[in-house]
Motif scaffolding. Structure first.
Motif: not given
Length: 253
Positions: A47-50, A215-218, A226-228, A240-244
Motif C-alpha cells: 500500500a502506498l500511503m501518505g 506500507v510505503l509511506f510517502l 517503509q515496513g510491515p 509524518p506517519a505518526k501524524q497521519y
C-alpha cells in the motif's frame, strides 16, 4: 510420506525486485517527486500511503510509464526498458476509464491490445472475466451506463483477465459503497493469491489493514517510512506517519 503443499508460482517474480533510485519528476518548474528511493519484492500487497500531494499517484504513473521521469532509475529485475515489460502490467484508476462500447467489447478490446486474437481463447477469457466480476447479465449493455461500482468491477476484470505480473491500483474503492468495495477487495486478494503483485494507493487505513502486508509511506515526494503494514499503522516511526495514522492533518512543504 505426506507431500508438502506447494505455493502457486508467482507470475510476478520475473519483474522483481523493483528498484527505484533517485527518481525525480518535475512539472511546471516544480519538483513533485524528489530523490525517491525504495525497493519492492514480488510477494504480498504493498500500500502506498501518505497525505494529499505526497506523490502517490504520480509514483504509480511513473512506474507504469504513463508519464516520463525527469531523472533517476526504475529497474525491474535489472531491466530498465519499460517497453519490454509493458504488457506484463495493468492499472486501474479511481475513476474507471472505459470505452464507449458494450461491456463485452471493452473486454475484447483489451485482448486485442494484448495480441490475444484467437476466438476460442478470447471467449474463454471474456466469460471468466464476466463471471469473476459478476457482470454476465450486463455483457451486452453499454459500459458507461453501468453504476459506478459496476464500472469499477469491469475495470478490474479487464485489467486482470490476462493475469498481469503487476497491477497498479489508484484508490480503486474511494467512491464506492461498502458492497462494491467488498467485491473489489475480494478481486484484489484473489489476484494476489494467484501470483499478481499489487501496488495499491489508498487513504483508507482499514483497507490497508485488510489487504496490505507492507506500507510505503510517502511525504513530499519522498519515502518517510517503509515496513510491515500492521506494525507501521500501530506504531509508526517517522513523524509524518505518526501524524497521519493518529488522524492529524499532515501538510506538505
Amino acid at each position: 510420506m505426506l507431500k508438502t503443499k506447494q505455493k502457486p508460482p508467482r507470475v510476478s517474480q520475473n519483474l522483481f525486485p523493483l528498484k527505484v533510485e533517485k527518481l525525480a519528476y518535475e512539472a511546471n518548474g516544480k519538483k513533485l517527486i524528489n530523490n525517491l528511493n525504495f525497493q519492492l519484492e514480488a510477494d504480498g500487497i504493498t500500500a502506498l500511503m501518505g497525505p494529499n500531494g505526497a506523490g502517490k499517484s504520480l509514483t504509480l504513473r511513473l512506474l507504469h510509464n504513463l508519464i516520463e521521469k525527469t531523472s533517476g532509475t526504475i529497474s525491474w529485475n535489472n531491466e530498465t526498458n519499460q517497453e519490454l515489460i509493458q504488457n506484463s502490467q495493468a492499472m486501474v484508476f479511481q475513476k474507471p476509464v472505459l470505452l464507449r462500447r458494450s461491456v463485452i467489447e471493452n473486454l475484447r478490446y483489451n485482448l486485442h491490445v494484448k495480441k490475444i486474437t484467437g476466438k476460442a481463447q478470447q471467449s474463454e477469457l471474456i466469460e471468466e472475466a464476466l463471471t469473476r466480476a459478476g457482470l454476465s447479465k450486463h455483457a451486452n449493455n453499454p459500459a458507461r451506463l453501468l453504476s459506478g461500482g459496476e464500472q469499477q468491477k469491469l475495470a478490474m476484470a479487464r485489467a486482470l483477465m490476462t493475469k498481469p505480473s503487476i497491477l497498479f491500483l489508484d484508490e480503486p474503492t474511494a467512491s464506492l459503497d461498502p458492497n462494491a468495495t467488498i467485491v473489489i477487495e475480494d478481486l484484489i486478494k484473489a489476484a494476489n493469491k494467484q501470483g499478481t503483485k499489487i501496488i495499491l494507493v489508498t487513504h483508507d487505513i482499514g483497507q490497508a489493514k485488510r489487504l496490505a502486508e507492507e506500507v510505503l509511506f510517502l511525504t513530499a515526494g519522498q519515502v518517510s517510512e517503509q515496513g510491515p503494514a500492521k506494525e507501521m499503522i500501530a506504531n509508526p516511526k517517522s513523524k509524518p506517519a505518526k501524524q497521519y495514522f493518529s488522524g492529524k492533518i499532515v501538510t506538505e512543504k
